[in-house]
Design an enzyme around this catalytic site. Structure first.
Site, PDB file in Angstrom:
ATOM      1  N   CYS A 227       0.864  -1.180   0.000  1.00 15.09           N
ATOM      2  CA  CYS A 227       0.000   0.000   0.000  1.00 15.09           C
ATOM      3  C   CYS A 227       0.903   1.234   0.000  1.00 15.09           C
ATOM      4  O   CYS A 227       2.045   1.162  -0.434  1.00 15.09           O
ATOM      5  CB  CYS A 227      -0.985  -0.021   1.168  1.00 15.09           C
ATOM      6  SG  CYS A 227      -0.246   0.215   2.791  1.00 15.09           S
ATOM      7  N   HIS A 228       0.400   2.361   0.478  1.00 19.60           N
ATOM      8  CA  HIS A 228       1.182   3.594   0.448  1.00 19.60           C
ATOM      9  C   HIS A 228       2.310   3.579   1.480  1.00 19.60           C
ATOM     10  O   HIS A 228       3.465   3.811   1.147  1.00 19.60           O
ATOM     11  CB  HIS A 228       0.259   4.802   0.666  1.00 19.60           C
ATOM     12  CG  HIS A 228       0.950   6.117   0.461  1.00 19.60           C
ATOM     13  ND1 HIS A 228       0.496   7.260   1.057  1.00 19.60           N
ATOM     14  CD2 HIS A 228       2.032   6.480  -0.254  1.00 19.60           C
ATOM     15  CE1 HIS A 228       1.289   8.276   0.703  1.00 19.60           C
ATOM     16  NE2 HIS A 228       2.228   7.819  -0.101  1.00 19.60           N
TER      17      HIS A 228
END
Length: 107
Positions: free
Chosen positions: A65-66
């Site tokens: 993810c980020h």
């Protein structure tokens, strides 16, 4: 669940002797369009429960993810649902952009 750093993942991906993992990117569409690790497959986090059948439970899966929090939640979900080869990318694509590919856009 296992954790992997961006440089460790880069080394894994560059090693032809190792089986390549499924890079499961759980970010939203706009995030994935902004930047991604080459070869990643995107299934947004909120769709994982309904699309879990699309994920090969015999293959190594690296959740992305980020920054690593959402992917950690998805990795835990996968483990609770019988996946045994799950790893979380610590620091997410942001760490990849900082530590492996400085040309990758950051947001």
């Amino acid at each position: 669940m296992r954790q992997i750093t961006a440089p460790e993942l880069a080394a894994w991906l560059a090693d032809p002797a190792r089986e390549q993992p499924l890079l499961l990117d759980v970010r939203e569409d706009w995030e994935f369009e902004t930047c991604k690790i080459a070869g990643s497959v995107q299934i947004p986090m909120h769709l994982i429960p309904v699309r879990v059948g699309e994920i090969d439970d015999d293959r190594e899966v690296v959740c992305i993810c980020h920054h690593g929090a959402r992917s950690m939640n998805v990795a835990a979900f996968l483990e609770r649902n019988g996946f045994s080869n799950v790893t979380n990318l610590t620091g997410g694509v942001h760490a990849w952009a900082v530590q492996v590919d400085p040309s990758m856009p950051k947001y």
